[in-house]
Design a protein around this motif. Structure first.
Motif, PDB file in Angstrom:
ATOM      1  N   PRO A   1     -10.154  -2.781   3.424  1.00 50.30           N
ATOM      2  CA  PRO A   1     -10.398  -1.066   2.499  1.00 50.30           C
ATOM      3  C   PRO A   1      -9.737   0.297   3.005  1.00 50.30           C
ATOM      4  O   PRO A   1      -9.194   0.895   2.700  1.00 50.30           O
ATOM      5  CB  PRO A   1     -10.730  -1.313   1.621  1.00 50.30           C
ATOM      6  N   VAL A   2     -10.715   0.570   3.891  1.00 54.46           N
ATOM      7  CA  VAL A   2     -10.718   1.986   4.192  1.00 54.46           C
ATOM      8  C   VAL A   2      -9.526   2.442   5.636  1.00 54.46           C
ATOM      9  O   VAL A   2      -8.940   3.001   5.749  1.00 54.46           O
ATOM     10  CB  VAL A   2     -11.882   2.452   4.968  1.00 54.46           C
TER      11      VAL A   2
ATOM     12  N   ALA B   1      -7.780   5.130  -5.932  1.00 53.80           N
ATOM     13  CA  ALA B   1      -8.406   3.915  -5.901  1.00 53.80           C
ATOM     14  C   ALA B   1      -7.104   2.948  -6.488  1.00 53.80           C
ATOM     15  O   ALA B   1      -7.318   0.874  -6.459  1.00 53.80           O
ATOM     16  CB  ALA B   1      -8.478   3.793  -7.973  1.00 53.80           C
ATOM     17  N   ASN B   2      -5.920   3.150  -6.366  1.00 53.12           N
ATOM     18  CA  ASN B   2      -4.480   2.623  -6.931  1.00 53.12           C
ATOM     19  C   ASN B   2      -4.814   1.489  -5.467  1.00 53.12           C
ATOM     20  O   ASN B   2      -4.114   0.480  -5.467  1.00 53.12           O
ATOM     21  CB  ASN B   2      -3.636   2.598  -7.314  1.00 53.12           C
ATOM     22  N   ILE B   3      -4.584   2.218  -3.849  1.00 54.32           N
ATOM     23  CA  ILE B   3      -4.420   1.386  -2.670  1.00 54.32           C
ATOM     24  C   ILE B   3      -5.136   0.619  -2.818  1.00 54.32           C
ATOM     25  O   ILE B   3      -4.979  -0.670  -2.190  1.00 54.32           O
ATOM     26  CB  ILE B   3      -3.990   2.580  -1.934  1.00 54.32           C
ATOM     27  N   ASN B   4      -6.142   1.083  -3.114  1.00 53.10           N
ATOM     28  CA  ASN B   4      -7.575  -0.108  -3.191  1.00 53.10           C
ATOM     29  C   ASN B   4      -7.632  -1.137  -3.955  1.00 53.10           C
ATOM     30  O   ASN B   4      -8.254  -2.715  -3.437  1.00 53.10           O
ATOM     31  CB  ASN B   4      -8.997   0.574  -3.459  1.00 53.10           C
ATOM     32  N   LYS B   5      -6.944  -1.398  -4.935  1.00 52.46           N
ATOM     33  CA  LYS B   5      -6.522  -2.210  -5.148  1.00 52.46           C
ATOM     34  C   LYS B   5      -5.394  -3.683  -4.858  1.00 52.46           C
ATOM     35  O   LYS B   5      -6.014  -4.930  -4.892  1.00 52.46           O
ATOM     36  CB  LYS B   5      -5.667  -1.640  -6.816  1.00 52.46           C
ATOM     37  N   ASN B   6      -5.003  -3.285  -4.191  1.00 51.12           N
ATOM     38  CA  ASN B   6      -4.262  -3.971  -3.017  1.00 51.12           C
ATOM     39  C   ASN B   6      -5.007  -4.583  -2.195  1.00 51.12           C
ATOM     40  O   ASN B   6      -5.151  -5.837  -1.678  1.00 51.12           O
ATOM     41  CB  ASN B   6      -3.515  -3.202  -2.509  1.00 51.12           C
ATOM     42  N   ALA B   7      -5.692  -3.770  -1.843  1.00 54.41           N
ATOM     43  CA  ALA B   7      -7.000  -4.088  -1.226  1.00 54.41           C
ATOM     44  C   ALA B   7      -8.027  -5.590  -1.379  1.00 54.41           C
ATOM     45  O   ALA B   7      -8.679  -6.659  -0.834  1.00 54.41           O
ATOM     46  CB  ALA B   7      -8.165  -3.719  -0.054  1.00 54.41           C
ATOM     47  N   ILE B   8      -8.501  -5.447  -2.732  1.00 55.66           N
ATOM     48  CA  ILE B   8      -8.828  -6.640  -3.411  1.00 55.66           C
ATOM     49  C   ILE B   8      -7.780  -7.290  -3.659  1.00 55.66           C
ATOM     50  O   ILE B   8      -8.720  -8.479  -3.605  1.00 55.66           O
ATOM     51  CB  ILE B   8      -8.949  -5.159  -4.866  1.00 55.66           C
ATOM     52  N   PHE B   9      -6.845  -7.377  -3.648  1.00 55.16           N
ATOM     53  CA  PHE B   9      -6.146  -8.496  -4.935  1.00 55.16           C
ATOM     54  C   PHE B   9      -6.323  -9.148  -3.016  1.00 55.16           C
ATOM     55  O   PHE B   9      -6.147 -10.307  -3.274  1.00 55.16           O
ATOM     56  CB  PHE B   9      -5.092  -7.673  -5.244  1.00 55.16           C
TER      57      PHE B   9
ATOM     58  N   PRO C   1       1.245  -0.900   0.066  1.00 57.07           N
ATOM     59  CA  PRO C   1      -0.468  -0.161  -0.246  1.00 57.07           C
ATOM     60  C   PRO C   1       0.943   1.272  -0.298  1.00 57.07           C
ATOM     61  O   PRO C   1       0.364   2.530  -0.480  1.00 57.07           O
ATOM     62  CB  PRO C   1      -1.122  -0.220   1.425  1.00 57.07           C
ATOM     63  N   MET C   2       1.982   1.105   0.546  1.00 56.60           N
ATOM     64  CA  MET C   2       2.558   2.123   0.759  1.00 56.60           C
ATOM     65  C   MET C   2       3.484   2.537  -0.775  1.00 56.60           C
ATOM     66  O   MET C   2       3.541   3.822  -0.986  1.00 56.60           O
ATOM     67  CB  MET C   2       4.021   2.000   1.996  1.00 56.60           C
ATOM     68  N   TYR C   3       3.879   1.522  -1.589  1.00 51.80           N
ATOM     69  CA  TYR C   3       4.339   1.516  -2.925  1.00 51.80           C
ATOM     70  C   TYR C   3       3.383   1.962  -3.378  1.00 51.80           C
ATOM     71  O   TYR C   3       3.716   3.095  -4.342  1.00 51.80           O
ATOM     72  CB  TYR C   3       4.633   0.209  -3.168  1.00 51.80           C
ATOM     73  N   LEU C   4       2.082   1.894  -3.797  1.00 54.23           N
ATOM     74  CA  LEU C   4       1.408   2.190  -4.283  1.00 54.23           C
ATOM     75  C   LEU C   4       1.195   3.546  -3.891  1.00 54.23           C
ATOM     76  O   LEU C   4       0.453   4.641  -5.053  1.00 54.23           O
ATOM     77  CB  LEU C   4      -0.378   1.160  -4.795  1.00 54.23           C
ATOM     78  N   ALA C   5       1.207   4.023  -3.334  1.00 53.04           N
ATOM     79  CA  ALA C   5       0.470   5.728  -2.979  1.00 53.04           C
ATOM     80  C   ALA C   5       1.997   6.352  -3.215  1.00 53.04           C
ATOM     81  O   ALA C   5       1.364   7.355  -3.341  1.00 53.04           O
ATOM     82  CB  ALA C   5       0.567   5.753  -1.161  1.00 53.04           C
ATOM     83  N   GLU C   6       2.543   5.682  -3.425  1.00 47.81           N
ATOM     84  CA  GLU C   6       4.036   6.963  -4.155  1.00 47.81           C
ATOM     85  C   GLU C   6       3.908   6.972  -5.383  1.00 47.81           C
ATOM     86  O   GLU C   6       4.643   7.915  -5.778  1.00 47.81           O
ATOM     87  CB  GLU C   6       5.012   5.867  -3.422  1.00 47.81           C
ATOM     88  N   ILE C   7       3.648   6.318  -6.010  1.00 47.91           N
ATOM     89  CA  ILE C   7       4.333   5.546  -7.059  1.00 47.91           C
ATOM     90  C   ILE C   7       2.474   6.143  -8.087  1.00 47.91           C
ATOM     91  O   ILE C   7       2.865   6.594  -9.422  1.00 47.91           O
ATOM     92  CB  ILE C   7       4.021   4.794  -8.055  1.00 47.91           C
ATOM     93  N   SER C   8       1.467   6.677  -7.440  1.00 45.03           N
ATOM     94  CA  SER C   8       0.230   6.781  -8.000  1.00 45.03           C
ATOM     95  C   SER C   8       0.281   8.558  -8.145  1.00 45.03           C
ATOM     96  O   SER C   8       0.171   8.705  -6.984  1.00 45.03           O
ATOM     97  CB  SER C   8      -1.112   6.099  -7.346  1.00 45.03           C
ATOM     98  N   PRO C   9      -0.743   9.187  -9.256  1.00 42.94           N
ATOM     99  CA  PRO C   9      -1.534  10.901  -9.172  1.00 42.94           C
ATOM    100  C   PRO C   9      -2.181  11.031  -8.074  1.00 42.94           C
ATOM    101  O   PRO C   9      -2.820  10.197  -7.764  1.00 42.94           O
ATOM    102  CB  PRO C   9      -1.919  11.337 -10.289  1.00 42.94           C
ATOM    103  N   GLU C  10      -2.086  12.302  -7.230  1.00 45.78           N
ATOM    104  CA  GLU C  10      -3.159  11.822  -6.482  1.00 45.78           C
ATOM    105  C   GLU C  10      -4.942  11.959  -6.573  1.00 45.78           C
ATOM    106  O   GLU C  10      -5.634  11.156  -6.232  1.00 45.78           O
ATOM    107  CB  GLU C  10      -3.665  13.866  -5.777  1.00 45.78           C
TER     108      GLU C  10
ATOM    109  N   ARG D   1     -14.733   0.955  -4.587  1.00 46.53           N
ATOM    110  CA  ARG D   1     -15.100   3.018  -5.336  1.00 46.53           C
ATOM    111  C   ARG D   1     -16.240   3.122  -4.358  1.00 46.53           C
ATOM    112  O   ARG D   1     -15.866   4.230  -4.596  1.00 46.53           O
ATOM    113  CB  ARG D   1     -15.918   1.843  -6.296  1.00 46.53           C
ATOM    114  N   MET D   2     -17.107   3.266  -3.607  1.00 45.09           N
ATOM    115  CA  MET D   2     -18.035   3.536  -2.541  1.00 45.09           C
ATOM    116  C   MET D   2     -16.857   4.117  -1.701  1.00 45.09           C
ATOM    117  O   MET D   2     -17.305   5.718  -1.311  1.00 45.09           O
ATOM    118  CB  MET D   2     -19.141   2.740  -1.720  1.00 45.09           C
ATOM    119  N   ILE D   3     -16.225   3.357  -1.443  1.00 41.17           N
ATOM    120  CA  ILE D   3     -15.048   4.920  -0.045  1.00 41.17           C
ATOM    121  C   ILE D   3     -14.182   5.501  -0.659  1.00 41.17           C
ATOM    122  O   ILE D   3     -14.048   6.119  -0.049  1.00 41.17           O
ATOM    123  CB  ILE D   3     -14.594   3.634   0.925  1.00 41.17           C
ATOM    124  N   GLU D   4     -13.681   5.535  -1.962  1.00 37.72           N
ATOM    125  CA  GLU D   4     -12.511   6.586  -1.993  1.00 37.72           C
ATOM    126  C   GLU D   4     -12.828   8.044  -2.325  1.00 37.72           C
ATOM    127  O   GLU D   4     -12.416   8.243  -1.901  1.00 37.72           O
ATOM    128  CB  GLU D   4     -12.878   5.748  -4.195  1.00 37.72           C
TER     129      GLU D   4
END
Length: 459
Positions: A373-374, A141-149, A127-136, A313-316
């Motif tokens: 996820p939240v 959405a990208n951090i949440n993909k980890n939760a889905i996975f 989740p930290m890595y995803l946060a750092e590579i993702s535009p704001e 998607r709901m919590i984004e």
């Protein structure tokens, strides 16, 4: 041409996101596969596990995960996020094969401890890595993909367990095949880790400005120039080193760390992982057969995946604090229903089984779709860059320490208190979590503390 370049950036970012999220998938798969394998390895002609030794085998992974989570931040800061992910994939693969060929209770416990180091490191890093590579605009959405996975990994483990357990359940060592299947995604992660981008935020901390700018552009950041050259925070702190004494003297950093620990605690005392680790045994205890319990896990996992997709998607774009409280209320409600279903002796066994399965599925869907996820989203976003890796390690280690205590004592709780009372116990812990979330986890206060932090406090 401009549109094509934008698509290239988006595709590269997506590729990186899905590969990094494989860390979450392995987290889910390795914690889910024990659910079905444990019943088979516990047989007298295999590892002959008692309820106490079952708890040790399950919780040995969690002890390793505590250490993996604590150490991951320092390693990720030293060698970078991408290389750390690659090492995690190697440990996953080696430890999986070791567990597959374990010959007794002690060797299985030791090898699952090694596997746990990779699980804990992945749960902290991804989740930290995803946060750092993702535009704001894409970060949540990208951090949440980890939760889905994570949930998807658990579902895949349940499916593999059910197929193998029902087709070849009479063959004693079938649990070894269940466990070795986890090597496939870990090898895929290792191979693809050579082709993803690193963290531009980490490059900034290493004073590698040209590399950071290029990577920001490749990942689709629109303000790459500003991110590299117009941030006084990075320019003035290049020689800053992490100092726990200085950190704990700053009230804002201390508040963020304490809140992160509370969020991590909330994530675990819900009782979710007791179902993930012991679901098959639990369902057998309420009256389902071994085959039926394995297939029931597939239904539970499938509903959890669907819930996590819609829930993330709901919590984004909602208030994270509010949605966390709502999710915890749902947890307490469904666990209370589970306890009442088992307590009230007015239904036939088949009807009781159906009601238990429905309520258990609703509890998991609520937790995996909202609470889990939240909490990971809050943790990934709440810490400043300079302390993110270290704080994320502490928070993630908290989840694993709590997980260890619960998974260790759970089989004995079931044996001494019975399934019904244990459901009520976890309903009560979710009520406690509601109180903690209302008092401590306030979005406005977290944002205010984040904005008031002076980078010089960590020099």
């Amino acid at each position: 041409m401009k549109s094509e370049r934008a698509n290239d950036h988006f595709n590269f970012l997506n590729y990186c996101v899905y590969i990094i999220s494989l860390g979450g998938f392995l987290f889910g798969y390795d914690t889910g596969v024990i659910n079905g394998a444990l019943a088979f390895m516990s047989k007298a002609d295999q590892l002959d596990l008692t309820p106490a030794s079952q708890g040790i085998v399950s919780s040995s992974l969690v002890i390793g995960a505590c250490l993996g989570a604590l150490g991951c931040g320092r390693v990720a800061d030293k060698i970078g996020r991408r290389k750390t992910l690659r090492i995690i994939a190697i440990v996953f693969t080696v430890a999986t094969f070791l567990c597959t060929f374990a010959m007794d209770f002690w060797s299985m416990s030791i090898f699952r401890f090694i596997l746990g180091i990779a699980v804990g490191a992945a749960s902290s890093l991804s989740p930290m890595y995803l946060a750092e590579i993702s535009p704001e605009n894409l970060r949540a959405a990208n951090i949440n993909k980890n939760a889905i996975f994570i949930v998807l990994g658990q579902l895949c483990a349940f499916i593999v367990n059910a197929i193998l357990g029902n087709l070849w359940g009479t063959w004693g060592p079938i649990w070894r095949v269940m466990i070795v299947s986890a090597a496939i995604p870990s090898i895929v992660l290792w191979i693809n880790s050579f082709h993803i981008g690193g963290s531009p935020q980490w490059l900034l901390l290493q004073k590698r400005f040209k590399g950071a700018k290029k990577l920001f552009q490749e990942l689709g950041f629109k303000n790459a120039e500003d991110l590299v050259f117009n941030q006084d925070d990075h320019k003035s702190q290049q020689h800053a080193t992490f100092n726990w004494r200085k950190v704990l003297q700053n009230q804002h950093l201390t508040y963020l760390l304490a809140t992160g620990i509370i969020v991590a605690l909330i994530q675990q005392i819900s009782g979710i992982n007791t179902v993930m680790y012991y679901g098959t045994i639990l369902l057998e205890r309420v009256g389902m057969g071994q085959g039926g319990s394995l297939y029931a896990n597939i239904l539970i996992g499938f509903v959890s995946v669907i819930a996590s997709i819609f829930g993330t998607r709901m919590i984004e774009n909602t208030d994270h604090h509010r949605i966390l409280v709502i999710g915890l209320i749902g947890n307490a409600f469904f666990l209370t229903l589970l306890g009442l279903t088992m307590r009230v002796d007015v239904f036939s066994q088949s009807v009781t089984n159906i009601l238990v399965l429905i309520n258990l599925t609703l509890f998991l869907a609520n937790h995996q779709g909202i609470v889990s996820p939240v909490t990971w989203l809050i943790l990934a976003e709440m810490f400043p860059t300079k302390v993110k890796a270290q704080f994320m390690s502490v928070a993630t280690a908290t989840t694993w320490i709590t997980n260890f205590i619960i998974s260790l004592i759970y089989p004995q709780l079931i044996a001494s208190l019975g399934v019904t009372l244990v459901f009520f116990v976890f309903a009560a812990t979710n009520c406690l979590s509601i109180v903690l979330a209302i008092i401590f986890v306030k979005g406005s206060k977290i944002k205010s503390a984040y904005q008031k932090i002076d980078g010089s406090t960590i020099k």
